[in-house]
Design a protein around this motif. Structure first.
Motif, PDB file in Angstrom:
ATOM      1  N   GLU A   1       0.870  -1.176   0.000  1.00  0.00           N
ATOM      2  CA  GLU A   1       0.000   0.000   0.000  1.00  0.00           C
ATOM      3  C   GLU A   1       0.901   1.218   0.000  1.00  0.00           C
ATOM      4  O   GLU A   1       1.999   1.202   0.554  1.00  0.00           O
TER       5      GLU A   1
ATOM      6  N   VAL B   1       2.008   4.673   1.226  1.00  0.00           N
ATOM      7  CA  VAL B   1       1.843   5.373   2.501  1.00  0.00           C
ATOM      8  C   VAL B   1       2.520   6.746   2.514  1.00  0.00           C
ATOM      9  O   VAL B   1       2.588   7.382   3.557  1.00  0.00           O
ATOM     10  N   GLY B   2       3.021   7.186   1.374  1.00  0.00           N
ATOM     11  CA  GLY B   2       3.669   8.492   1.337  1.00  0.00           C
ATOM     12  C   GLY B   2       4.550   8.635   0.116  1.00  0.00           C
ATOM     13  O   GLY B   2       4.441   7.881  -0.847  1.00  0.00           O
TER      14      GLY B   2
ATOM     15  N   LYS C   1       6.310   5.810  -1.196  1.00  0.00           N
ATOM     16  CA  LYS C   1       6.753   5.032  -0.039  1.00  0.00           C
ATOM     17  C   LYS C   1       5.764   3.896   0.097  1.00  0.00           C
ATOM     18  O   LYS C   1       4.551   4.114   0.176  1.00  0.00           O
TER      19      LYS C   1
ATOM     20  N   ARG D   1       4.436   0.151   1.874  1.00  0.00           N
ATOM     21  CA  ARG D   1       4.438  -0.706   3.058  1.00  0.00           C
ATOM     22  C   ARG D   1       3.721  -2.000   2.678  1.00  0.00           C
ATOM     23  O   ARG D   1       2.677  -1.966   2.024  1.00  0.00           O
TER      24      ARG D   1
ATOM     25  N   LYS E   1       1.284  -4.889   2.833  1.00  0.00           N
ATOM     26  CA  LYS E   1      -0.051  -5.036   3.454  1.00  0.00           C
ATOM     27  C   LYS E   1      -0.100  -6.307   4.272  1.00  0.00           C
ATOM     28  O   LYS E   1       0.467  -7.300   3.948  1.00  0.00           O
TER      29      LYS E   1
END
Length: 85
Positions: free
Chosen positions: A26, A28-29, A81, A83, A85
């Motif tokens: 996912e 995230v930034g 960025k 991450r 899941k």
């Protein structure tokens, strides 16, 4: 000897085991920006930045590339960025 051959044939390697499960991420930034240089291509940059081909679709989505296979030298690639899941 015939028994060893029969054992080897009785337990073939399953073809499914060779395929790996893709990693799901996912966004995230924002991680940064890379500029495409001569000899670069998007998958090469993704492998260098994330260490896996599975991040490619997220980079394409993040940049809204319509033709990711035809990016000219000098194109800025925004890196999300990610991450797991």
């Amino acid at each position: 000897k015939p028994q060893a051959t029969q054992i080897a044939q009785a337990a073939p390697k399953p073809a499914v085991a060779d395929k790996k499960t893709p990693v799901v991420f996912e966004i995230v930034g924002h991680k940064g920006v890379r500029t495409i240089q001569w000899g670069d291509y998007l998958l090469k940059i993704v492998r260098q930045e994330y260490g896996t081909d599975d991040a490619l679709k997220y980079v394409i989505m993040y940049n809204k590339f319509t033709d990711p296979n035809n990016l000219p030298v000098g194109t800025e690639v925004k890196l999300p960025k990610l991450r797991v899941k």
